[in-house]
Design a protein around this motif. Sequence first.
Motif, PDB file in Angstrom:
ATOM      1  N   ALA A 105       4.207  -9.389   4.753  1.00 35.60           N
ATOM      2  CA  ALA A 105       3.166 -10.348   4.365  1.00 35.60           C
ATOM      3  C   ALA A 105       2.647 -11.084   5.592  1.00 35.60           C
ATOM      4  O   ALA A 105       1.429 -11.261   5.755  1.00 35.60           O
ATOM      5  N   ASP A 106       3.551 -11.495   6.464  1.00 38.94           N
ATOM      6  CA  ASP A 106       3.161 -12.199   7.685  1.00 38.94           C
ATOM      7  C   ASP A 106       2.304 -11.292   8.578  1.00 38.94           C
ATOM      8  O   ASP A 106       1.274 -11.723   9.094  1.00 38.94           O
ATOM      9  N   GLN A 107       2.711 -10.042   8.748  1.00 36.28           N
ATOM     10  CA  GLN A 107       1.962  -9.089   9.577  1.00 36.28           C
ATOM     11  C   GLN A 107       0.559  -8.841   9.018  1.00 36.28           C
ATOM     12  O   GLN A 107      -0.387  -8.665   9.767  1.00 36.28           O
ATOM     13  N   MET A 108       0.453  -8.833   7.687  1.00 26.66           N
ATOM     14  CA  MET A 108      -0.826  -8.551   7.042  1.00 26.66           C
ATOM     15  C   MET A 108      -1.658  -9.814   6.823  1.00 26.66           C
ATOM     16  O   MET A 108      -2.794  -9.718   6.346  1.00 26.66           O
ATOM     17  N   CYS A 109      -1.084 -10.967   7.140  1.00 24.95           N
ATOM     18  CA  CYS A 109      -1.767 -12.258   6.944  1.00 24.95           C
ATOM     19  C   CYS A 109      -2.129 -12.487   5.476  1.00 24.95           C
ATOM     20  O   CYS A 109      -3.241 -12.910   5.137  1.00 24.95           O
ATOM     21  N   VAL A 110      -1.171 -12.172   4.595  1.00 26.15           N
ATOM     22  CA  VAL A 110      -1.330 -12.403   3.163  1.00 26.15           C
ATOM     23  C   VAL A 110      -0.062 -13.071   2.651  1.00 26.15           C
ATOM     24  O   VAL A 110       0.934 -13.158   3.364  1.00 26.15           O
ATOM     25  N   SER A 111      -0.087 -13.499   1.403  1.00 25.55           N
ATOM     26  CA  SER A 111       1.096 -14.128   0.825  1.00 25.55           C
ATOM     27  C   SER A 111       2.103 -13.060   0.391  1.00 25.55           C
ATOM     28  O   SER A 111       1.727 -11.911   0.130  1.00 25.55           O
ATOM     29  N   PRO A 112       3.367 -13.450   0.281  1.00 21.91           N
ATOM     30  CA  PRO A 112       4.361 -12.506  -0.241  1.00 21.91           C
ATOM     31  C   PRO A 112       4.017 -12.001  -1.647  1.00 21.91           C
ATOM     32  O   PRO A 112       4.320 -10.863  -1.985  1.00 21.91           O
ATOM     33  N   ARG A 113       3.347 -12.829  -2.436  1.00 17.51           N
ATOM     34  CA  ARG A 113       2.941 -12.387  -3.785  1.00 17.51           C
ATOM     35  C   ARG A 113       1.913 -11.263  -3.705  1.00 17.51           C
ATOM     36  O   ARG A 113       1.906 -10.360  -4.548  1.00 17.51           O
ATOM     37  N   THR A 114       1.041 -11.317  -2.716  1.00 21.84           N
ATOM     38  CA  THR A 114       0.062 -10.246  -2.539  1.00 21.84           C
ATOM     39  C   THR A 114       0.770  -8.948  -2.170  1.00 21.84           C
ATOM     40  O   THR A 114       0.439  -7.877  -2.691  1.00 21.84           O
ATOM     41  N   VAL A 115       1.777  -9.048  -1.310  1.00 21.28           N
ATOM     42  CA  VAL A 115       2.570  -7.871  -0.939  1.00 21.28           C
ATOM     43  C   VAL A 115       3.289  -7.329  -2.173  1.00 21.28           C
ATOM     44  O   VAL A 115       3.337  -6.117  -2.388  1.00 21.28           O
ATOM     45  N   ASP A 116       3.815  -8.211  -3.013  1.00 18.24           N
ATOM     46  CA  ASP A 116       4.443  -7.772  -4.264  1.00 18.24           C
ATOM     47  C   ASP A 116       3.436  -6.994  -5.116  1.00 18.24           C
ATOM     48  O   ASP A 116       3.786  -5.986  -5.738  1.00 18.24           O
ATOM     49  N   GLY A 117       2.202  -7.443  -5.133  1.00 17.61           N
ATOM     50  CA  GLY A 117       1.163  -6.753  -5.896  1.00 17.61           C
ATOM     51  C   GLY A 117       0.873  -5.369  -5.343  1.00 17.61           C
ATOM     52  O   GLY A 117       0.736  -4.409  -6.108  1.00 17.61           O
ATOM     53  N   TYR A 118       0.778  -5.267  -4.013  1.00 17.19           N
ATOM     54  CA  TYR A 118       0.585  -3.942  -3.400  1.00 17.19           C
ATOM     55  C   TYR A 118       1.742  -3.014  -3.766  1.00 17.19           C
ATOM     56  O   TYR A 118       1.539  -1.861  -4.126  1.00 17.19           O
ATOM     57  N   ARG A 119       2.962  -3.543  -3.653  1.00 15.85           N
ATOM     58  CA  ARG A 119       4.150  -2.732  -3.932  1.00 15.85           C
ATOM     59  C   ARG A 119       4.138  -2.233  -5.372  1.00 15.85           C
ATOM     60  O   ARG A 119       4.289  -1.032  -5.624  1.00 15.85           O
ATOM     61  N   GLU A 120       3.949  -3.137  -6.320  1.00 16.08           N
ATOM     62  CA  GLU A 120       3.984  -2.746  -7.735  1.00 16.08           C
ATOM     63  C   GLU A 120       2.851  -1.782  -8.078  1.00 16.08           C
ATOM     64  O   GLU A 120       3.057  -0.822  -8.823  1.00 16.08           O
ATOM     65  N   SER A 121       1.679  -2.020  -7.513  1.00 14.48           N
ATOM     66  CA  SER A 121       0.551  -1.133  -7.760  1.00 14.48           C
ATOM     67  C   SER A 121       0.842   0.279  -7.246  1.00 14.48           C
ATOM     68  O   SER A 121       0.586   1.271  -7.938  1.00 14.48           O
ATOM     69  N   LEU A 122       1.393   0.355  -6.033  1.00 14.63           N
ATOM     70  CA  LEU A 122       1.703   1.678  -5.472  1.00 14.63           C
ATOM     71  C   LEU A 122       2.860   2.345  -6.204  1.00 14.63           C
ATOM     72  O   LEU A 122       2.848   3.564  -6.388  1.00 14.63           O
ATOM     73  N   PHE A 123       3.845   1.574  -6.648  1.00 13.67           N
ATOM     74  CA  PHE A 123       4.923   2.160  -7.455  1.00 13.67           C
ATOM     75  C   PHE A 123       4.311   2.863  -8.669  1.00 13.67           C
ATOM     76  O   PHE A 123       4.671   3.995  -8.988  1.00 13.67           O
ATOM     77  N   ASP A 124       3.401   2.186  -9.354  1.00 13.86           N
ATOM     78  CA  ASP A 124       2.780   2.763 -10.548  1.00 13.86           C
ATOM     79  C   ASP A 124       1.902   3.964 -10.212  1.00 13.86           C
ATOM     80  O   ASP A 124       2.027   5.018 -10.829  1.00 13.86           O
ATOM     81  N   ARG A 125       1.019   3.812  -9.237  1.00  8.44           N
ATOM     82  CA  ARG A 125       0.062   4.868  -8.911  1.00  8.44           C
ATOM     83  C   ARG A 125       0.719   6.099  -8.312  1.00  8.44           C
ATOM     84  O   ARG A 125       0.271   7.225  -8.555  1.00  8.44           O
ATOM     85  N   LEU A 126       1.762   5.903  -7.526  1.00 10.54           N
ATOM     86  CA  LEU A 126       2.424   7.033  -6.880  1.00 10.54           C
ATOM     87  C   LEU A 126       3.599   7.561  -7.693  1.00 10.54           C
ATOM     88  O   LEU A 126       4.233   8.537  -7.319  1.00 10.54           O
ATOM     89  N   GLN A 127       3.885   6.882  -8.794  1.00 11.90           N
ATOM     90  CA  GLN A 127       4.978   7.250  -9.698  1.00 11.90           C
ATOM     91  C   GLN A 127       6.314   7.315  -8.969  1.00 11.90           C
ATOM     92  O   GLN A 127       7.047   8.303  -9.052  1.00 11.90           O
ATOM     93  N   VAL A 128       6.606   6.241  -8.219  1.00 17.09           N
ATOM     94  CA  VAL A 128       7.897   6.098  -7.553  1.00 17.09           C
ATOM     95  C   VAL A 128       8.551   4.813  -8.048  1.00 17.09           C
ATOM     96  O   VAL A 128       7.894   3.957  -8.633  1.00 17.09           O
ATOM     97  N   LYS A 129       9.845   4.687  -7.799  1.00 17.96           N
ATOM     98  CA  LYS A 129      10.599   3.561  -8.342  1.00 17.96           C
ATOM     99  C   LYS A 129      11.197   2.650  -7.288  1.00 17.96           C
ATOM    100  O   LYS A 129      11.812   1.648  -7.623  1.00 17.96           O
ATOM    101  N   SER A 130      11.034   2.989  -6.006  1.00 17.18           N
ATOM    102  CA  SER A 130      11.689   2.200  -4.971  1.00 17.18           C
ATOM    103  C   SER A 130      10.925   2.309  -3.659  1.00 17.18           C
ATOM    104  O   SER A 130      10.024   3.137  -3.503  1.00 17.18           O
ATOM    105  N   ARG A 131      11.357   1.481  -2.713  1.00 17.80           N
ATOM    106  CA  ARG A 131      10.774   1.530  -1.373  1.00 17.80           C
ATOM    107  C   ARG A 131      11.063   2.875  -0.719  1.00 17.80           C
ATOM    108  O   ARG A 131      10.233   3.405   0.025  1.00 17.80           O
TER     109      ARG A 131
END
Length: 72
Positions: free
Chosen positions: A31-57
Amino acid sequence: MPVQRNSVKLNQRETQFLQLACSELTYVQIADQMCVSPRTVDGYRESLFDRLQVKSRVGLALWAVRTGVVAL
């Protein structure tokens, strides 16, 4: 420029998040590297989990390597 792999289109910020997620950075550090909030990073993560059909990092990292978004 969007990245398209296996019919999944990633925008520039999603690609940036995915590349950082394949590093040893924590989500807070990402989040710090991307200059966004940790909640925004959580949103990217959850969105990609769903779209890519994966369950973990690890699943994100494997997908990124398999599709060439990240090189080893």
